[in-house]
Design an enzyme around this catalytic site. Structure first.
Site, PDB file in Angstrom:
ATOM      1  N   HIS A  63       0.692  -5.694  -2.185  1.00  0.00           N
ATOM      2  CA  HIS A  63       0.972  -7.290  -2.352  1.00  0.00           C
ATOM      3  C   HIS A  63       0.335  -8.073  -1.078  1.00  0.00           C
ATOM      4  CE1 HIS A  63       4.157  -5.607   0.311  1.00  0.00           C
ATOM      5  NE2 HIS A  63       4.647  -6.754   0.604  1.00  0.00           N
ATOM      6  N   ASP A  67       2.069  -8.300   6.564  1.00  0.00           N
ATOM      7  CA  ASP A  67       1.924  -7.466   7.064  1.00  0.00           C
ATOM      8  C   ASP A  67       1.242  -6.026   6.448  1.00  0.00           C
ATOM      9  OD1 ASP A  67       4.061  -7.516   5.465  1.00  0.00           O
ATOM     10  OD2 ASP A  67       5.215  -5.918   6.147  1.00  0.00           O
ATOM     11  N   HIS A 140       9.619  -7.412  -5.739  1.00  0.00           N
ATOM     12  CA  HIS A 140       9.712  -8.211  -4.471  1.00  0.00           C
ATOM     13  C   HIS A 140       9.750  -9.625  -4.455  1.00  0.00           C
ATOM     14  CE1 HIS A 140       9.428  -7.660  -0.223  1.00  0.00           C
ATOM     15  NE2 HIS A 140       8.013  -8.180  -0.244  1.00  0.00           N
ATOM     16  N   ASP A 211       6.504  -2.933  -1.256  1.00  0.00           N
ATOM     17  CA  ASP A 211       7.920  -3.339  -0.907  1.00  0.00           C
ATOM     18  C   ASP A 211       8.284  -3.918  -2.114  1.00  0.00           C
ATOM     19  OD1 ASP A 211       6.858  -3.126   1.747  1.00  0.00           O
ATOM     20  OD2 ASP A 211       7.342  -5.302   2.289  1.00  0.00           O
ATOM     21  N   HIS A 269       7.580   2.113   6.261  1.00  0.00           N
ATOM     22  CA  HIS A 269       7.898   0.547   6.443  1.00  0.00           C
ATOM     23  C   HIS A 269       9.377   0.584   7.187  1.00  0.00           C
ATOM     24  CE1 HIS A 269       8.439  -3.748   5.116  1.00  0.00           C
ATOM     25  NE2 HIS A 269       7.259  -3.921   4.940  1.00  0.00           N
TER      26      HIS A 269
END
Length: 321
Positions: A63, A67, A140, A211, A269
């Site tokens: 995505h 980060d 997400h 995520d 993560h």
């Protein structure tokens, strides 16, 4: 096949954890390295490893949060300086091409190799002689994908001992038998190659998720995986926060791994607040739900072996002549 973790932190760099990037090292399988996400300073992390940027042929972006993305322009540029001239393909959500092209254009960067893009949609995004990669949407704040990397089966092994026991002479005939052909020997016997080859060795499955909150698509991505790489931004007592911020807890990941019949769960993560005893608790809590769980750190290397076959499976795979 190995996974090497170049960054295991969440959100922003910390002293002990850089932001997300994972290398799937396929050096024995195809002499390539595939990257999954390229957080800020990934190229600096690579300098601490044996990875050569010219070996990186595919990059999969889960995505477009910074980060997971901000290290991409620098890595692409450095790959040119370090002798990379092989084509490179970037797979990712809509917008990744605009981000990269804009960064290269504004900085007047010229790459020494062809660069192509594949806009990811749910379904099969890569299928060649050795691997299939399937993507699906996660849950997400922005569009986020998980990737299921499936290795094709390896051909069976020629049973040389059995051939010798049956007095079948060595030579070019072995290559024909290995190919499953039928051959006629000088003494008139007809030999079927399939009777002298073990069953194909099933390939390995690696699932790498971006995520996400817990959502139905994860199960299909993770089912029977040899390794599941799952985010663990929050601990077991923070399920409400995880849902609010579109993330997962360590317990949610562990329960999923158990339900999906995963062989090994790797949690990444990790928030910077998990250090010392807190990281130990993160591990213990997850292992209470799924024993074969590991919280990975930067530069951890995880070997992914073939599944061991039982004695019964080995015997039954040898076809009687």
């Amino acid at each position: 096949m190995e996974l090497e973790f170049l960054g295991t932190g969440a959100g922003s760099p910390a002293k002990q954890r850089n932001v997300t990037s994972i290398a799937l090292k396929l050096l024995a399988e195809r002499n390539e390295v595939w990257l999954f996400d390229v957080g800020e300073a990934t190229q600096h992390q690579i300098l601490q490893t044996t990875i050569r940027p010219r070996k990186i042929t595919k990059i999969f972006i889960t995505h477009l949060h910074g980060d997971h993305l901000f290290g991409l322009p620098g890595l692409l540029s450095s790959r040119s300086f370090q002798g990379g001239d092989e084509p490179l393909t970037i797979y990712g959500p809509e917008g990744v091409q605009d981000f990269v092209r804009t960064a290269l254009r504004v900085s007047e960067t010229r790459l020494s190799y062809p660069l192509s893009f594949v806009t990811v949609q749910p379904g099969t995004i890569l299928d060649d002689q050795t691997f299939t990669v399937v993507a699906d949407l996660l849950d997400h704040r922005i569009k986020s994908y998980g990737y299921r990397i499936v290795e094709k089966p390896h051909p069976g092994v020629l049973l040389v001992d059995k051939l010798q026991a049956d007095h079948i002479p060595a030579g070019p005939i072995y290559a024909k038998l290995k190919a499953g052909e039928k051959v006629i020997l000088s003494d008139g016997r007809q030999i079927d190659g399939h009777n002298y080859i073990t069953e194909a060795q099933p390939g390995r499955i690696v699932t790498i998720l971006g995520d996400t909150r817990q959502t139905a698509s994860i199960m299909a991505l993770a089912q029977d995986a040899d390794v599941l790489v799952h985010e663990s931004t929050f601990g077991k007592n923070e399920a409400k926060l995880a849902k609010q911020y579109y993330h997962s807890t360590n317990i949610q990941a562990a329960k999923l791994a158990q339900k999906a019949n995963v062989q090994q769960l790797l949690l990444t993560h990790i928030s910077a607040r998990y250090v010392g005893r807190k990281i130990y608790e993160l591990i213990q809590d997850a292992q209470s739900a799924f024993a074969n769980t590991r919280v990975v750190s930067d530069f951890d290397i995880i070997d992914i072996p073939f599944k061991k076959r039982t004695a019964h499976e080995k015997i039954s795979s040898i076809k009687e002549s």
